[in-house]
Design a protein around this motif. Structure first.
Motif, mmCIF file in Angstrom:
data_model
loop_
_atom_site.group_PDB
_atom_site.id
_atom_site.type_symbol
_atom_site.label_atom_id
_atom_site.label_comp_id
_atom_site.label_asym_id
_atom_site.label_seq_id
_atom_site.Cartn_x
_atom_site.Cartn_y
_atom_site.Cartn_z
ATOM 1 N N HIS A 27 12.948 29.695 -4.703
ATOM 2 C CA HIS A 27 11.956 29.069 -3.827
ATOM 3 C C HIS A 27 12.353 27.656 -3.437
ATOM 4 N N LYS A 28 12.190 27.379 -2.154
ATOM 5 C CA LYS A 28 12.445 26.065 -1.582
ATOM 6 C C LYS A 28 11.165 25.590 -0.909
ATOM 7 N N ILE A 41 3.742 21.387 4.775
ATOM 8 C CA ILE A 41 4.749 21.782 3.793
ATOM 9 C C ILE A 41 4.382 23.157 3.264
ATOM 10 N N SER A 42 5.380 24.037 3.215
ATOM 11 C CA SER A 42 5.168 25.413 2.772
ATOM 12 C C SER A 42 6.311 25.837 1.862
ATOM 13 N N GLY A 43 6.013 26.760 0.972
ATOM 14 C CA GLY A 43 7.064 27.387 0.195
ATOM 15 C C GLY A 43 7.819 28.375 1.069
ATOM 16 N N LEU A 53 22.533 29.561 7.770
ATOM 17 C CA LEU A 53 21.388 29.373 6.892
ATOM 18 C C LEU A 53 20.228 30.088 7.563
ATOM 19 N N VAL A 54 19.638 31.066 6.873
ATOM 20 C CA VAL A 54 18.564 31.864 7.458
ATOM 21 C C VAL A 54 17.336 31.845 6.563
ATOM 22 N N PHE A 55 16.179 31.947 7.194
ATOM 23 C CA PHE A 55 14.923 32.030 6.457
ATOM 24 C C PHE A 55 13.934 32.815 7.286
ATOM 25 N N SER A 77 15.688 21.674 -1.326
ATOM 26 C CA SER A 77 15.998 22.517 -2.482
ATOM 27 C C SER A 77 14.937 22.304 -3.553
ATOM 28 N N ALA A 78 14.937 23.162 -4.539
ATOM 29 C CA ALA A 78 14.033 22.961 -5.672
ATOM 30 C C ALA A 78 14.386 21.636 -6.342
ATOM 31 N N THR A 79 13.381 20.962 -6.845
ATOM 32 C CA THR A 79 13.603 19.680 -7.507
ATOM 33 C C THR A 79 13.454 19.863 -9.010
ATOM 34 N N VAL A 80 14.452 19.414 -9.732
ATOM 35 C CA VAL A 80 14.388 19.428 -11.194
ATOM 36 C C VAL A 80 14.621 18.008 -11.679
#
Length: 151
Positions: A27-28, A41-43, A53-55, A77-80
């Motif tokens: 998930h981004k 903002i959406s997932g 790059l496709v979505f 990108s996901a944030t860690v």
């Protein structure tokens, strides 16, 4: 603007780091513009496929309507969080912005709309090896790869 394969050709090591951050989590987050110009903002799930790059967007989803009306987007990108004591090993985070191009319906899985990214900018934010400075690297089709460090 550029396709993902243009980034890979121009800066392969940078593109590999950015892609690894996007591929690390399913998930981004995508930012689009509402009809009134305010941000949404959406997932989202996004993949690198055949140099693009496709979505996608589910039928009648707001983000798809936003993109059809105004194709500008920013994908994160996901944030860690860095691990305390091991900050220098933090991989950082990545962002890609540009314009979404409608690419027809999703052909595998649930119904929806498919988009290709026309890339204006790619960013990788991370720490230097000593974990004392924030490093921001960004690529654009016009200026190539640039880098700054902030303390």
């Amino acid at each position: 603007m550029a396709a993902w394969q243009d980034v890979e050709r121009a800066e392969p090591e940078f593109a590999q780091r950015v892609r690894a951050l996007f591929d690390a989590h399913r998930h981004k987050t995508i930012a689009t513009l509402r009809a009134d110009g305010s941000p949404r903002i959406s997932g989202i799930e996004a993949v690198f496929e055949d140099g693009e790059l496709v979505f996608g967007s589910m039928p009648n989803a707001r983000k798809g309507a936003d993109l059809r009306r105004d194709p500008r987007f920013a994908l994160h990108s996901a944030t860690v969080d860095p691990v305390e004591g091991s900050e220098a090993r933090w991989p950082g985070e990545a962002k890609i912005s540009g314009r979404a191009t409608a690419a027809g319906p999703v052909t595998d899985g649930p119904a929806g709309d498919r988009f290709h990214a026309d890339i204006a900018e790619v960013v990788h934010t991370h720490l230097n090896p000593e974990a004392t400075m924030l490093v921001i690297e960004w690529w654009t089709p016009t200026h190539g790869l640039r880098r700054i460090e902030r303390g």
